[in-house]
Write an enzyme that holds these catalytic residues in place. Structure first.
Site, short mmCIF file in Angstrom:
data_model
loop_
_atom_site.label_atom_id
_atom_site.label_comp_id
_atom_site.label_asym_id
_atom_site.label_seq_id
_atom_site.Cartn_x
_atom_site.Cartn_y
_atom_site.Cartn_z
CG HIS A 43 105.95 95.44 -28.69
ND1 HIS A 43 105.92 95.76 -27.37
CD2 HIS A 43 105.49 96.54 -29.35
CE1 HIS A 43 105.46 96.99 -27.21
NE2 HIS A 43 105.19 97.48 -28.40
CG ASN A 95 103.61 100.19 -24.43
OD1 ASN A 95 103.71 99.02 -24.79
ND2 ASN A 95 103.73 101.20 -25.27
FE1 HDE Z 1 101.63 98.26 -30.91
N1 HDE Z 1 101.93 96.93 -32.40
N2 HDE Z 1 101.20 99.68 -32.29
N3 HDE Z 1 101.46 99.69 -29.46
N4 HDE Z 1 102.08 96.92 -29.54
C1 HDE Z 1 102.31 95.65 -32.23
O1 HDE Z 1 101.31 93.83 -33.30
C2 HDE Z 1 100.92 99.45 -33.58
C3 HDE Z 1 101.13 100.99 -29.62
C4 HDE Z 1 102.00 97.05 -28.20
O2 HDE Z 1 103.27 90.98 -26.96
C5 HDE Z 1 102.25 94.85 -33.51
O3 HDE Z 1 101.22 91.62 -32.88
C6 HDE Z 1 100.50 100.67 -34.24
C7 HDE Z 1 100.77 101.60 -28.38
C8 HDE Z 1 102.40 95.83 -27.55
O4 HDE Z 1 102.58 90.36 -28.94
C9 HDE Z 1 101.75 95.87 -34.53
C10 HDE Z 1 100.56 101.64 -33.27
C11 HDE Z 1 100.90 100.61 -27.44
C12 HDE Z 1 102.70 94.95 -28.58
C13 HDE Z 1 101.56 97.11 -33.69
C14 HDE Z 1 100.98 101.01 -32.05
C15 HDE Z 1 101.34 99.43 -28.14
C16 HDE Z 1 102.49 95.65 -29.81
C17 HDE Z 1 103.49 94.11 -33.87
C18 HDE Z 1 100.29 103.11 -33.43
C19 HDE Z 1 100.69 100.70 -25.94
C20 HDE Z 1 103.21 93.54 -28.44
C21 HDE Z 1 103.21 92.65 -33.59
C22 HDE Z 1 98.95 103.45 -33.41
C23 HDE Z 1 99.34 101.02 -25.57
C24 HDE Z 1 102.12 92.55 -28.28
C25 HDE Z 1 101.84 92.61 -33.20
C26 HDE Z 1 102.70 91.17 -28.03
C27 HDE Z 1 102.65 95.08 -31.07
C28 HDE Z 1 101.06 98.24 -34.20
C29 HDE Z 1 101.19 101.74 -30.85
C30 HDE Z 1 101.60 98.20 -27.44
C31 HDE Z 1 102.64 96.10 -35.73
C32 HDE Z 1 100.12 100.82 -35.68
C33 HDE Z 1 100.29 103.04 -28.15
C34 HDE Z 1 102.48 95.58 -26.06
O5 HDE Z 1 100.52 95.49 -35.06
#
Ligand code: HDE
Length: 702
Positions: A80, A153
């Protein structure tokens, strides 16, 4: 006078000895200083020994300026990275006080400040907006009892069921580590290799191969909390909940060929769209909906509500609207707000709680951890965009960039200094309390049986699409897998498709030129074929009923009919839409009645992919002249090919002739000879696309 015109007029005369521009503050104007507040006399020349150097190390202003510049970047988000944010508010329209004690859901009509960041997932910060990808829809709600981050999402399911697979998924999707390409796309071996070995991804694959992954605008996509969460009321009773954001603007996507071209014409298409809409006073709005259910209802499914690869169809459990989210203010500074905003799934408030969804549990670790790296220390909550807007009081202190340390001598508790100097105390009644869920079973590394059905809902999604949407899914799979070099990976994907829909599998196999259909993949559970289609899953069925918020491109030439132009513009404005004039020269054109109209785009920079519909309003001479221009030919050819509504004035014919489509014009190509035609055209374009045309212009449809 526009502000930037003032700025451009304020160039001072060259004053330095070498003739460079020195801008000098007049009486009362802001003086340039160093970070230490020291007034600076010369910002054009470093300090030198003699006229021609060397440059002196003692030049602290030079060193501070370069030092700061060298450190302007912080690590981009691992996923993201490319995103765009805006401020707004959430307003409660239906109280949930009986099911949750969350303060934000108590009082109808009350507004809570909000910040939203939309994003793509795979591309790096400088990548283009219209990648085929999931979009992040992260909402920070500054409630009166703390910040609640709903980090969702635009697709209600996810690729994987367990957070331990996330690094693998993202490694596979991102550019390969040796060659560092391809950027911002999944059309490559590593991604499809991983996916085809991960049957749990199949439902998500259907969504990302649909047009959901190429939205027209952030404003025209849904958002989903994805996981099942809990709402907890005053009595401590927990109810399960799934969160939905539904755009008032209606759902809308672009087509793939258009997406590819938009990325070249305007890589910032989505961010520009949001910026323009908000600054133009057309504030995007979403309804917050909830699906609320209890354990008995959850048990009625043969899938698990803790499995993030599943939805609960809206036809089975309707979405109840409880509020609205309005974005009404762009950021003052992109870095300070959009880049530094730190969403954490662990940011919940009293009345909201987690479930044991293993993806959510893993995320709760990841987001806090990632902010430490990205923002450089534990005090990122002191940055205004992350700071709660309610009182904050605790004994945490120090660390990098500490801005808000406890005041006074007491920085521990319990203490006996009394309430005034002793600092904050806990509140067992109002304070956050976790729902007392009962743990069950042994400590295991296992995927439960209830997570084993990987195909039934993938099929349900596919059969819920209109034929044109199904075609797009098949086309996208063929496109993506055609970029995969290893034939065995292509075949392995098709073997999964056979468990979803045989026709889809056959179409993709044919599109790829597979010599024979592979055996269906081994399924942990057979696909249920009795799940009924759900209308809520189609984009086209949930499109807008008007052209409001959309953009018309008007290709104009000298001598064009002024009355028709004026009528067109009036009709567009009446519809609540916007328009842009495209012309041979950006200086604009002179209409038939002598009026000058400035152009927003020179034709080379304003291809028709940037517009929802186009009007070609040219004089006879203008049409002849433009017909010799390849970009004008592309303009009409692409608009036609992408199924758009087109209005053409009589003089436009030569452009269509040279574009090779003059003989194919259909009922969505409307004549534009009079003011009445202009109004009728703007009514017609509410439909946005004329889909039957696509079947005539695409080899894959034949
Ligand atoms: Fe994320 N995800 N994600 N994700 N995600 C990040 O956090 C992570 C997942 C989502 O506009 C990171 O601040 C893991 C699902 C959004 O700043 C990080 C897993 C969904 C955003 C991270 C998921 C998301 C992130 C990278 C598996 C939808 C952007 C930078 C369990 C429900 C937020 C940050 C923004 C961002 C980890 C899966 C949505 C690396 C480990 C499912 C919208 O922490």
């Amino acid at each position: 006078m526009p502000a930037d015109a003032q700025i451009s007029n304020s160039y001072a005369q060259p004053q330095g000895t070498g003739g460079e521009t020195q801008q000098v503050a007049a009486e009362g104007e802001t003086v340039l200083t160093s970070q230490q507040g020291v007034p600076i006399a010369d910002d054009q020349n470093s300090l030198k020994q003699g006229q021609r150097g060397p440059t002196l190390l003692e030049d602290f202003h030079f060193r501070e300026k370069i030092f700061h510049f060298d450190h302007e970047r912080i690590p981009e988000r691992v996923v993201h990275a490319r995103g765009y944010g805006a401020h707004g508010f959430f307003e409660l329209t239906d109280s949930l006080a009986d099911i949750t004690r969350a303060d934000i859901f108590q009082r109808v009509g009350e507004r809570t400040p909000a910040f939203v960041r939309f994003s793509t997932v795979a591309g790096s910060k400088g990548s283009f907006d219209l990648a085929r990808d999931v979009r992040g829809f992260a909402v920070k709600l500054y409630t009166r009892e703390g910040n609640w981050d709903l980090v969702g999402n635009n697709i209600p399911v996810f690729f994987i069921q367990d957070a331990i697979k996330f690094p693998d998924l993202i490694h596979a999707a991102k550019p390969a580590p040796d060659r560092a390409f391809p950027q911002a796309q999944t059309a490559h071996d590593n991604f499809w290799d991983f996916i085809s070995l991960t049957p749990e991804s199949m439902h998500m694959v259907m969504w990302i191969m649909s047009d959901r992954a190429i939205p027209r605008s952030f404003r025209t996509m849904e958002g989903f909390g994805v996981h099942t969460f809990r709402l907890v009321n005053e009595a401590g009773v927990s109810t399960f909940v799934k969160f939905h954001w539904k755009p008032k603007q209606g759902l809308q996507s672009v087509v793939w060929n258009e997406a590819v071209k938009i990325n070249g014409a305007d890589p910032d298409f989505h961010r520009r769209d949001l910026w323009d809409a908000i600054n133009g006073g057309d504030f995007p709005e979403w309804e917050l909906g909830v699906q609320i259910f209890d354990q008995v209802f959850a048990d009625s499914f043969d899938f698990d509500v803790l499995d993030a690869t599943k939805i609960i169809p809206e036809e089975i459990l309707p979405v109840r609207t409880v509020g609205r989210l309005v974005l009404d203010r762009v950021v003052d500074n992109f870095f300070a707000e959009t880049e530094q905003v730190a969403f954490c799934t662990q940011n919940i408030v009293p009345g909201i709680d987690f479930t044991n969804d293993p993806l959510l549990q893993g995320r709760n670790f990841s987001y806090l951890d990632t902010q430490l790296k990205r923002l450089g220390g534990p005090n990122f909550t002191h940055i205004p965009i992350n700071a709660p807007k309610c009182p904050v009081a605790h004994f945490q202190q120090d660390g990098h960039m500490a801005m808000v340390n406890p005041v006074g001598r007491v920085n521990y508790e319990p203490n006996s200094w009394g309430p005034t100097i002793g600092g904050p105390r806990t509140d067992p009644l109002r304070g956050f309390g976790s729902f007392a869920a009962e743990p069950e079973g042994e400590k295991l590394r296992i995927r439960p049986e209830s997570f084993a059905d990987h195909y039934s809902q993938a099929r349900q999604f596919y059969i819920s699409q209109l034929p044109i949407e199904q075609k797009h899914v098949a086309d996208a799979l063929v496109f993506e897998l055609s970029k995969v070099e290893r034939p065995d990976i292509r075949a392995r994907m098709v073997s999964h498709l056979r468990n979803i829909d045989e026709e889809l599998a056959a179409k993709v196999a044919e599109g790829l030129g597979l010599p024979e259909l592979p055996e269906p993949a081994q399924a942990a559970k057979p696909t249920r074929t009795d799940l009924p289609p759900s209308d809520a899953l189609s984009i086209v069925k949930n499109g807008p009923a008007t052209f409001k918020g959309r953009k018309l491109g008007i290709l104009l030439s000298d001598g064009a009919d002024a009355a028709v132009y004026n009528a067109l513009v009036k009709a567009v404005e009446k519809a609540g839409a916007v328009y842009e004039v495209i012309a041979a020269r950006v200086g604009g054109v002179t209409l038939g009645d002598g009026t000058r109209v400035a152009a927003k785009q020179k034709i080379d920079g304003g291809p028709s992919v940037l517009y929802d519909a186009v009007a070609i309003l040219v004089s006879e001479d203008g049409g002849l002249l433009l017909s010799t221009d390849a970009t004008a030919q592309d303009f009409v050819r692409d608009a036609f090919r992408h199924g758009k509504f087109i209005a053409l004035s009589p003089g436009a014919e030569p452009i269509f002739m040279k574009g090779g489509i003059a003989e194919d014009l259909d009922e969505a190509c409307l004549k534009l000879g009079s003011a009445k035609d202009a109004a009728a055209f703007v009514d017609a374009i509410a439909a946005l696309r004329h889909w039957p045309r696509e079947l005539k212009v695409d080899l894959d449809a034949k």
